[in-house]
Design a protein around this motif. Sequence first.
Motif, PDB file in Angstrom:
ATOM      1  N   THR A  48       0.786  -1.232   0.000  1.00  0.00           N
ATOM      2  CA  THR A  48       0.000   0.000   0.000  1.00  0.00           C
ATOM      3  C   THR A  48       0.819   1.284   0.000  1.00  0.00           C
ATOM      4  O   THR A  48       0.314   2.300  -0.487  1.00  0.00           O
ATOM      5  N   PRO A  49       2.056   1.326   0.503  1.00  0.00           N
ATOM      6  CA  PRO A  49       2.778   2.607   0.447  1.00  0.00           C
ATOM      7  C   PRO A  49       3.010   3.135  -0.972  1.00  0.00           C
ATOM      8  O   PRO A  49       3.224   4.326  -1.157  1.00  0.00           O
ATOM      9  N   THR A  50       2.958   2.264  -1.954  1.00  0.00           N
ATOM     10  CA  THR A  50       3.205   2.708  -3.332  1.00  0.00           C
ATOM     11  C   THR A  50       1.912   2.756  -4.160  1.00  0.00           C
ATOM     12  O   THR A  50       1.955   2.658  -5.383  1.00  0.00           O
ATOM     13  N   VAL A  51       0.782   2.940  -3.490  1.00  0.00           N
ATOM     14  CA  VAL A  51      -0.506   2.876  -4.181  1.00  0.00           C
ATOM     15  C   VAL A  51      -0.593   3.863  -5.343  1.00  0.00           C
ATOM     16  O   VAL A  51      -1.043   3.507  -6.431  1.00  0.00           O
ATOM     17  N   TRP A  52      -0.158   5.099  -5.166  1.00  0.00           N
ATOM     18  CA  TRP A  52      -0.282   6.085  -6.243  1.00  0.00           C
ATOM     19  C   TRP A  52       0.549   5.680  -7.454  1.00  0.00           C
ATOM     20  O   TRP A  52       0.081   5.758  -8.598  1.00  0.00           O
ATOM     21  N   LYS A  53       1.772   5.257  -7.211  1.00  0.00           N
ATOM     22  CA  LYS A  53       2.649   4.847  -8.316  1.00  0.00           C
ATOM     23  C   LYS A  53       2.079   3.619  -9.022  1.00  0.00           C
ATOM     24  O   LYS A  53       2.029   3.572 -10.258  1.00  0.00           O
ATOM     25  N   GLN A  54       1.657   2.623  -8.249  1.00  0.00           N
ATOM     26  CA  GLN A  54       1.126   1.398  -8.841  1.00  0.00           C
ATOM     27  C   GLN A  54      -0.163   1.633  -9.624  1.00  0.00           C
ATOM     28  O   GLN A  54      -0.443   0.942 -10.589  1.00  0.00           O
ATOM     29  N   MET A  55      -0.951   2.621  -9.173  1.00  0.00           N
ATOM     30  CA  MET A  55      -2.221   2.885  -9.847  1.00  0.00           C
ATOM     31  C   MET A  55      -2.067   3.912 -10.977  1.00  0.00           C
ATOM     32  O   MET A  55      -3.026   4.234 -11.669  1.00  0.00           O
ATOM     33  N   GLY A  56      -0.843   4.432 -11.170  1.00  0.00           N
ATOM     34  CA  GLY A  56      -0.570   5.332 -12.286  1.00  0.00           C
ATOM     35  C   GLY A  56      -1.151   6.721 -12.126  1.00  0.00           C
ATOM     36  O   GLY A  56      -1.443   7.394 -13.123  1.00  0.00           O
ATOM     37  N   LEU A  57      -1.318   7.173 -10.884  1.00  0.00           N
ATOM     38  CA  LEU A  57      -1.890   8.491 -10.627  1.00  0.00           C
ATOM     39  C   LEU A  57      -1.006   9.269  -9.663  1.00  0.00           C
ATOM     40  O   LEU A  57      -0.247   8.691  -8.896  1.00  0.00           O
ATOM     41  N   GLU A  58      -1.142  10.580  -9.704  1.00  0.00           N
ATOM     42  CA  GLU A  58      -0.487  11.456  -8.739  1.00  0.00           C
ATOM     43  C   GLU A  58      -1.495  11.784  -7.644  1.00  0.00           C
ATOM     44  O   GLU A  58      -2.687  11.946  -7.918  1.00  0.00           O
ATOM     45  N   HIS A  59      -1.011  11.917  -6.418  1.00  0.00           N
ATOM     46  CA  HIS A  59      -1.896  12.331  -5.334  1.00  0.00           C
ATOM     47  C   HIS A  59      -2.505  13.688  -5.663  1.00  0.00           C
ATOM     48  O   HIS A  59      -1.840  14.560  -6.216  1.00  0.00           O
ATOM     49  N   HIS A  60      -3.785  13.864  -5.364  1.00  0.00           N
ATOM     50  CA  HIS A  60      -4.464  15.149  -5.566  1.00  0.00           C
ATOM     51  C   HIS A  60      -4.935  15.649  -4.206  1.00  0.00           C
ATOM     52  O   HIS A  60      -5.515  14.878  -3.433  1.00  0.00           O
TER      53      HIS A  60
END
Length: 140
Positions: A45-57
Amino acid sequence: MRLLHFYRPRLPSTRAQDVQVLQTCHALAMAKYDVSLFANAGKNTPTVWKQMGLEHHPRLTLRIAPFRHPGLSGLWFRHQVAQWWRGSPGVILARDTRRLLSAVQRHGKGDHRIILETHGLESLNHPDCLLYTSPSTRDS
């Protein structure tokens, strides 16, 4: 405007509906909604944004359960929903009608607006459900 995407995806994930839910939330945040999404913990889970191909908003509040145990994550999810529900009126984008009905019974509808994203034919199986027919049409 506050918006709760009422669904429990497992994140990160490669499942189409989990990807779709997170991308929908991200797009709504970009459209200036204050979006909340509560998710089950996937692997890493710490890499959720990278793995999901999105930047945090900054308008997207993504909370991932601190537990992988289904019972504990379920309790955690219900607690997160209860906290959100007690806040100012917002929009609930519900993909999970069973959990939505349970939450409405527990907390009342309040001044929230509910939008159903449905993929099944629950209304055919439960024609008397208040979410599918208004009281005026049901009684006539």
